[in-house]
Design an enzyme around this catalytic site. Sequence first.
Site, PDB file in Angstrom:
ATOM      1  CG  HIS A 153      -1.916   0.972   1.397  1.00 20.28           C
ATOM      2  ND1 HIS A 153      -1.666   2.288   1.716  1.00 20.28           N
ATOM      3  CD2 HIS A 153      -3.259   0.870   1.244  1.00 20.28           C
ATOM      4  CE1 HIS A 153      -2.811   2.948   1.770  1.00 20.28           C
ATOM      5  NE2 HIS A 153      -3.789   2.112   1.486  1.00 20.28           N
ATOM      6  CG  ASP A 229       0.549  -2.388   6.159  1.00 23.95           C
ATOM      7  OD1 ASP A 229      -0.371  -2.493   6.996  1.00 23.95           O
ATOM      8  OD2 ASP A 229       0.429  -1.785   5.073  1.00 23.95           O
ATOM      9  CD  GLN A 232      -6.772  -4.606   4.295  1.00 23.07           C
ATOM     10  OE1 GLN A 232      -7.700  -5.363   4.584  1.00 23.07           O
ATOM     11  NE2 GLN A 232      -6.986  -3.343   3.933  1.00 23.07           N
ATOM     12  CE  LYS A 255      -7.043   0.173   6.211  1.00 20.71           C
ATOM     13  NZ  LYS A 255      -7.801   0.495   5.000  1.00 20.71           N
ATOM     14  CB  CYS A 395      -3.685   3.133  -1.619  1.00 20.48           C
ATOM     15  SG  CYS A 395      -4.930   4.378  -1.319  1.00 20.48           S
TER      16      CYS A 395
HETATM   17  C1  LIG Z   1      -2.407  -2.840   3.635  1.00 21.70           C
HETATM   18  C2  LIG Z   1      -2.718  -1.447   4.071  1.00 21.70           C
HETATM   19  N1  LIG Z   1      -1.758  -0.698   4.597  1.00 21.70           N
HETATM   20  C3  LIG Z   1      -1.984   0.560   5.021  1.00 21.70           C
HETATM   21  C4  LIG Z   1      -3.227   1.129   4.912  1.00 21.70           C
HETATM   22  C5  LIG Z   1      -3.412   2.532   5.394  1.00 21.70           C
HETATM   23  O1  LIG Z   1      -4.326   2.597   6.419  1.00 21.70           O
HETATM   24  P1  LIG Z   1      -4.806   4.014   6.959  1.00 21.70           P
HETATM   25  O2  LIG Z   1      -5.290   4.757   5.764  1.00 21.70           O
HETATM   26  O3  LIG Z   1      -5.887   3.690   7.920  1.00 21.70           O
HETATM   27  O4  LIG Z   1      -3.636   4.650   7.587  1.00 21.70           O
HETATM   28  C6  LIG Z   1      -4.256   0.380   4.352  1.00 21.70           C
HETATM   29  C7  LIG Z   1      -5.623   0.916   4.172  1.00 21.70           C
HETATM   30  O5  LIG Z   1      -5.944   1.820   3.482  1.00 21.70           O
HETATM   31  C8  LIG Z   1      -4.005  -0.936   3.926  1.00 21.70           C
HETATM   32  O6  LIG Z   1      -4.958  -1.680   3.379  1.00 21.70           O
END
Ligand SMILES: Cc1ncc(COP(=O)(O)O)c(C=O)c1O
Lengths: 439, 161
Positions: A153, A229, A232, A255, A395
């Site tokens: 991401h 990270d 998910q 999430k 993203c």
């Molecule tokens: C795998 C992953 N990493 C990072 C993020 C970033 O999360 P956030 O926007 O809540 O900081 C997301 C979600 O958008 C994600 O799916």
Amino acid sequence: MTSLDHAVHRTIGGTADTTVDTAKLRADFPLLSRTVRDNRPLVYLDSGATSQRPRQVLDAERAFLEQHNAAVHRGAHQIAEEATDAYESARARIAAFVGAEPGEVVFTKNATEGINLVAYALGNASIGDVDAEVAARFAVGPGDEIVVTEMEHHANLVPWQELCRRTGATLRWFAVDTAAGRLDLGSDPITERTKVVAFTHQSNVLGTVNPVDELVARARAVGALTVLDSCQSVPHAPVNLSTLGVDYAVFSGHKMLGPSGVGVLYGREELLAAMPPFLTGGSMIELVRMEGSTYAPPPQRFEAGVPMTSQAVGLAAAVDYLSTIGMDRVAAHERMLTEAALTGLAQVPGVRVIGPTSTEDRGGAVSFLVDEVHAHDVGQVLDDRGVAVRVGHHCAWPLHRRYEVAATVRASFAVYNTLDEVAALIDGVHAARSFFGVG
Amino acid sequence: MQLNQMYQEIILDHYRNPHGAGLREPFDAESFQVNPTCGDEVTLRVALKRDDAGVQVVADISYDALGCSISQAATSVLTDLVVGRTVDESMTILDAFKEMVQSRGTIEPDEDVLGDGIAFAGVARYPARVKCALLGWMAYQDATARAMSGSPSEASGNGAS
Ligand SMILES: Cc1ncc(COP(=O)(O)O)c(C=O)c1O
């Protein structure tokens, strides 16, 4: 004790067997019973972007605000004590949920902020007047390398690009094997120069679950820090961060059935104890003089300013809610939905799933292409039928480039989704094809 | 069904048979635009000429686009509406088109100005799709500005964002 506990400990849908009683569970989620567009029942398949919140979470936030709201760690009055207790109790419950100690959990705004916190802390260890020991552990500079993967991401890519730009370090990455939908472990860029290995536990596009043990072992062998990270993974399966052996991990409350505006940075205790701060100001100090300041021990050192409080309380209610269902059961339920989606999509002509096509080492984000119909157009037809999915690059633009596509359609599941909703998705994809005169 | 309001037959026709597609020479300026939310992109070239009165006229618009039906059709309609017009007239049309699709459905489009472009009035009700409809138009605006200012060189633009 307080009304908080009543709010969070109500019994939740799910019986003694391994199945989730979704009818009962869904009654906890007011939003799921609304209609959209022309009175269509909502089929919410975008929990990978953000999940919906049960009443238990909303009630916990409200109860906190109506009874215990105050600035935490700042007052000596009774309400301030209660607020601080609620905040620290939230930290402890969330820590236990991911197999961590309370002192290893730093509250952030979201996962993105957590990753930036680590990247900026390393940057701060790399410039100016820094303690030699801190620099030896955390500094990065020219000649050093930071390793990510092509399936990240943007939140776990751009902060590292920026750290490289600021410090002169070089970014390297694992390639993705597009046929398998998995990391090409043979493309291993980890070397003696590697300082950080940052990777996703579960891809938000492909659904792929990465081999954490293997990657941690390779990083450790060269003395690199690992950043996981787990945005998910933590919401969808049992995750024990201590057992995984990563140095840092991040996830977002919104999430995992919790509020937005709160996320977690996990860091191993002794690393947080040694790491310089990112944001500075009130609440994170030990001693302040005009000439300079010293800093509080973690986690406070990394929580400058008055933090989000009702959100932290809400997130603790969300992990209580998930724990009551049982994360094994959550994972099994979502596996069943993923299996049904993969099977159903495989039967639609001209549909190609991006990512692993079996549920082995795979979670419930299912991204796909429909031949001759652009993802936006598929999404529009689905939306017209009440089915909410995400369209675009989610993203993860470099990953889409790797697959040589601009955009995909992504359905992503949570514990409250049903097989009927998967069927609505498949019907909608058929409808999109016929609307655009394909097949 | 609301879908038919957005995907009017005219839009689907333009999508299936886009007018003026492909990149052609000669041209005075080129613009590359991406929609950062979905990754759709367009490369669009503008060729201008002077008419007998010395006024700048749009001689040709050519483009290569990767995108959804709305963005492809909107770029196709752009070429129909703008090629052969003076640059000033084209900017009036562009402003009207922009105003319509950004209006959230509150503006009654003027068919005399927008021709087939009025088919995109339905898109205005879907805020997430407005950028799709504007992608090619923003590329046109950018390319024309470059052509007029004599700086045809390419810089990666982000005008649709
Ligand atoms: C795998 C992953 N990493 C990072 C993020 C970033 O999360 P956030 O926007 O809540 O900081 C997301 C979600 O958008 C994600 O799916």
